[in-house]
Design a protein around this motif. Structure first.
Motif, mmCIF file in Angstrom:
data_model
loop_
_atom_site.group_PDB
_atom_site.id
_atom_site.type_symbol
_atom_site.label_atom_id
_atom_site.label_comp_id
_atom_site.label_asym_id
_atom_site.label_seq_id
_atom_site.Cartn_x
_atom_site.Cartn_y
_atom_site.Cartn_z
ATOM 1 N N UNK A 41 0.858 -1.131 0.131
ATOM 2 C CA UNK A 41 -0.118 -0.015 -0.143
ATOM 3 C C UNK A 41 0.835 1.365 -0.256
ATOM 4 N N UNK A 42 0.418 2.325 -0.489
ATOM 5 C CA UNK A 42 1.172 3.520 -0.620
ATOM 6 C C UNK A 42 1.446 4.297 0.899
ATOM 7 N N UNK A 43 2.502 4.530 0.917
ATOM 8 C CA UNK A 43 3.237 5.383 2.202
ATOM 9 C C UNK A 43 4.300 6.384 1.981
ATOM 10 N N UNK A 44 3.932 7.431 1.726
ATOM 11 C CA UNK A 44 4.711 8.846 1.393
ATOM 12 C C UNK A 44 5.505 9.334 2.562
ATOM 13 N N UNK A 45 6.776 9.445 2.172
ATOM 14 C CA UNK A 45 7.833 10.153 3.176
ATOM 15 C C UNK A 45 8.459 11.339 2.432
ATOM 16 N N UNK A 46 8.272 12.314 3.497
ATOM 17 C CA UNK A 46 8.738 13.511 3.109
ATOM 18 C C UNK A 46 10.411 13.584 3.038
ATOM 19 N N UNK A 47 11.197 13.839 2.184
ATOM 20 C CA UNK A 47 12.416 13.806 2.046
ATOM 21 C C UNK A 47 13.316 15.064 2.387
ATOM 22 N N UNK A 48 12.665 16.245 1.980
ATOM 23 C CA UNK A 48 13.207 17.449 1.918
ATOM 24 C C UNK A 48 12.999 18.168 0.576
ATOM 25 N N UNK A 49 13.684 19.018 0.317
ATOM 26 C CA UNK A 49 13.609 19.819 -0.923
ATOM 27 C C UNK A 49 14.850 19.327 -2.071
ATOM 28 N N UNK A 50 14.343 19.596 -3.297
ATOM 29 C CA UNK A 50 15.175 19.232 -4.506
ATOM 30 C C UNK A 50 15.921 20.586 -4.752
ATOM 31 N N UNK A 51 16.687 20.527 -5.713
ATOM 32 C CA UNK A 51 17.631 21.577 -6.019
ATOM 33 C C UNK A 51 16.866 22.767 -6.439
ATOM 34 N N UNK A 52 15.817 22.714 -6.824
ATOM 35 C CA UNK A 52 14.724 23.985 -6.973
ATOM 36 C C UNK A 52 14.228 24.511 -5.934
ATOM 37 N N UNK A 53 14.093 23.936 -4.891
ATOM 38 C CA UNK A 53 13.489 24.284 -3.534
ATOM 39 C C UNK A 53 12.122 23.850 -3.387
ATOM 40 N N UNK A 54 11.641 22.941 -4.329
ATOM 41 C CA UNK A 54 10.385 22.181 -4.245
ATOM 42 C C UNK A 54 10.452 21.129 -3.313
ATOM 43 N N UNK A 55 9.246 20.750 -2.517
ATOM 44 C CA UNK A 55 9.296 19.541 -1.472
ATOM 45 C C UNK A 55 9.441 18.493 -2.266
ATOM 46 N N UNK A 56 10.182 17.518 -1.802
ATOM 47 C CA UNK A 56 10.121 15.947 -2.283
ATOM 48 C C UNK A 56 9.678 14.867 -1.260
ATOM 49 N N UNK A 57 8.596 14.281 -1.833
ATOM 50 C CA UNK A 57 8.008 12.877 -1.205
ATOM 51 C C UNK A 57 7.936 11.806 -1.995
ATOM 52 N N UNK A 58 8.349 10.720 -1.713
ATOM 53 C CA UNK A 58 8.459 9.356 -2.304
ATOM 54 C C UNK A 58 7.384 8.451 -1.786
ATOM 55 N N UNK A 59 6.750 7.795 -2.656
ATOM 56 C CA UNK A 59 6.166 6.520 -2.080
ATOM 57 C C UNK A 59 6.918 5.413 -1.819
ATOM 58 N N UNK A 60 7.357 5.309 -0.390
ATOM 59 C CA UNK A 60 8.283 3.932 -0.059
ATOM 60 C C UNK A 60 7.414 2.648 -0.099
ATOM 61 N N UNK A 61 6.050 2.855 0.196
ATOM 62 C CA UNK A 61 5.133 1.666 0.282
ATOM 63 C C UNK A 61 5.459 1.296 1.529
ATOM 64 N N UNK A 62 4.395 0.237 1.913
ATOM 65 C CA UNK A 62 4.317 -0.352 3.203
ATOM 66 C C UNK A 62 3.564 -1.710 2.974
ATOM 67 N N UNK A 63 3.744 -2.828 3.837
ATOM 68 C CA UNK A 63 3.094 -3.914 3.611
ATOM 69 C C UNK A 63 1.862 -4.111 4.507
ATOM 70 N N UNK A 64 0.685 -4.316 4.218
ATOM 71 C CA UNK A 64 -0.471 -4.383 5.001
ATOM 72 C C UNK A 64 -0.590 -5.671 5.348
ATOM 73 N N UNK A 65 -0.835 -6.178 6.409
ATOM 74 C CA UNK A 65 -0.995 -7.713 6.936
ATOM 75 C C UNK A 65 -2.383 -8.043 7.602
ATOM 76 N N UNK A 66 -3.624 -7.052 7.074
ATOM 77 C CA UNK A 66 -4.908 -7.088 7.550
ATOM 78 C C UNK A 66 -5.851 -6.965 6.342
ATOM 79 N N UNK A 67 -7.018 -7.694 6.446
ATOM 80 C CA UNK A 67 -7.965 -7.541 5.417
ATOM 81 C C UNK A 67 -9.157 -6.635 6.070
ATOM 82 N N UNK A 68 -9.867 -6.099 5.088
ATOM 83 C CA UNK A 68 -10.763 -5.215 5.534
ATOM 84 C C UNK A 68 -10.172 -3.621 5.806
ATOM 85 N N UNK A 69 -11.325 -2.960 6.602
ATOM 86 C CA UNK A 69 -10.934 -1.755 7.076
ATOM 87 C C UNK A 69 -11.440 -0.576 6.234
#
Length: 318
Positions: A41-69
């Protein structure tokens, strides 16, 4: 008298009864359900700013071990909502405030979730890639989860395979088993299964090559522990017969690994899933430091006495 008819009916009734009894003991979770529920499942992590000064976030993902919800928002919706804020921390704080404001005391409870993996299994990542993100402070490597599945939970402390894809979708794409350590369920309290022996693999790149460190062996250690680190020196030895010999001297100077952070390092938790931490506090650098040492004295190539200190033990410094 023909008894074939009543006998056939009796056999059918017995089969239906036995099928009903067996069905009560059959686990409703089949292989398809386990693979379906243990997923990325998607899990975004904020890393910082790129060389243009824009915020950078990356979807590093995560493993979900439950059904439903509760269903998660789509990737596009999450990106649009995040783009309105200056940083990931501000985005998560505003999201948490909105969730609290919209929650009603009379709202129904969330549906119960069923574990997708068995009792002796865990939902873990099976495929990961290493992306290099160019930030304002410099390049940073980020591990991104690609696939998840149910794996057997090991009770021994052993090295386990860990495949990483480097330079994905380029002519230099390479898959390396960097290795890892099992999550030892039966480990004594205070001990963890940690890497103690390392190796390295040369990865070909457009800039000649990079060395990737891999795990070779694991042991049960405390959170702050010593590992071997060998260095070589030239030593001059004068023998009794007047012969001077120059030879190679090997010294295990050691290194301190591990962390000593105490307390809860989670700054922002998920409102709907408290077990998920969106933002972690960084560990204090240099907290695991040398505690004991010994000195090694020898003559170098120029006939001068040289002293090398080696670490014998490590301890958490407060």
């Amino acid at each position: 008298m023909d008894v074939s008819g009543p006998l056939l009916l009796l056999l059918c009734a017995l089969r239906l009864t036995s099928t009903g009894v067996l069905s009560k003991h059959v686990d409703h979770r089949n292989l398809f359900t386990q693979r379906l529920c243990c997923k990325r499942q998607s899990h975004f992590v904020y890393l910082g700013q790129d060389i243009s000064g824009s915020p950078v976030s990356v979807d590093v993902g995560m493993c979900r071990s439950h059904c439903g919800g509760v269903s998660r928002p789509s990737h596009e919706a999450g990106q649009q909502e995040y783009s309105k804020h200056a940083s990931m921390l501000e985005f998560l704080r505003s999201k948490r405030t909105r969730t609290r404001g919209s929650a009603s005391p009379d709202s129904p409870e969330l549906p119960s979730q069923l574990a997708s993996c068995g009792v002796n299994q865990v939902c873990e990542a099976t495929g990961m890639r290493v992306d290099t993100v160019l930030l304002f402070e410099g390049p940073r490597e980020v591990e991104v989860i690609q696939e998840c599945q149910c794996d057997v939970r090991l009770t021994q402390c052993i090295r386990v395979p860990a495949l990483r894809t480097y330079h994905s979708e380029t002519p230099y794409e390479t898959v390396i088993d960097v290795g890892g350590c099992s999550r030892s369920k039966g480990a004594p309290e205070g001990l963890s299964c940690v890497p103690t022996t390392f190796d390295s693999v040369l990865v070909e790149t457009p800039n000649k090559g990079d060395l990737v460190r891999t795990v070779a062996a694991c042991e049960l250690k405390e959170s702050c522990y010593r590992v071997a680190y060998v260095e070589y020196y030239y030593e001059t030895v004068h023998h009794a017969d007047g012969v001077k010999e120059e030879r190679l001297k090997e010294i295990d100077v050691g290194r301190c690994l591990g962390g000593c952070t105490t307390g809860n390092r989670c700054l922002v938790r998920s409102q709907s899933h408290p077990e998920i931490c969106h933002l972690w506090a960084e560990r204090q650098p240099g907290s695991c430091a040398p505690h004991g040492y010994e000195s090694h004295n020898f003559l170098n190539q120029h006939g001068q006495i040289r002293t090398i200190l080696s670490i014998t033990s490590c301890l958490c410094q407060t």
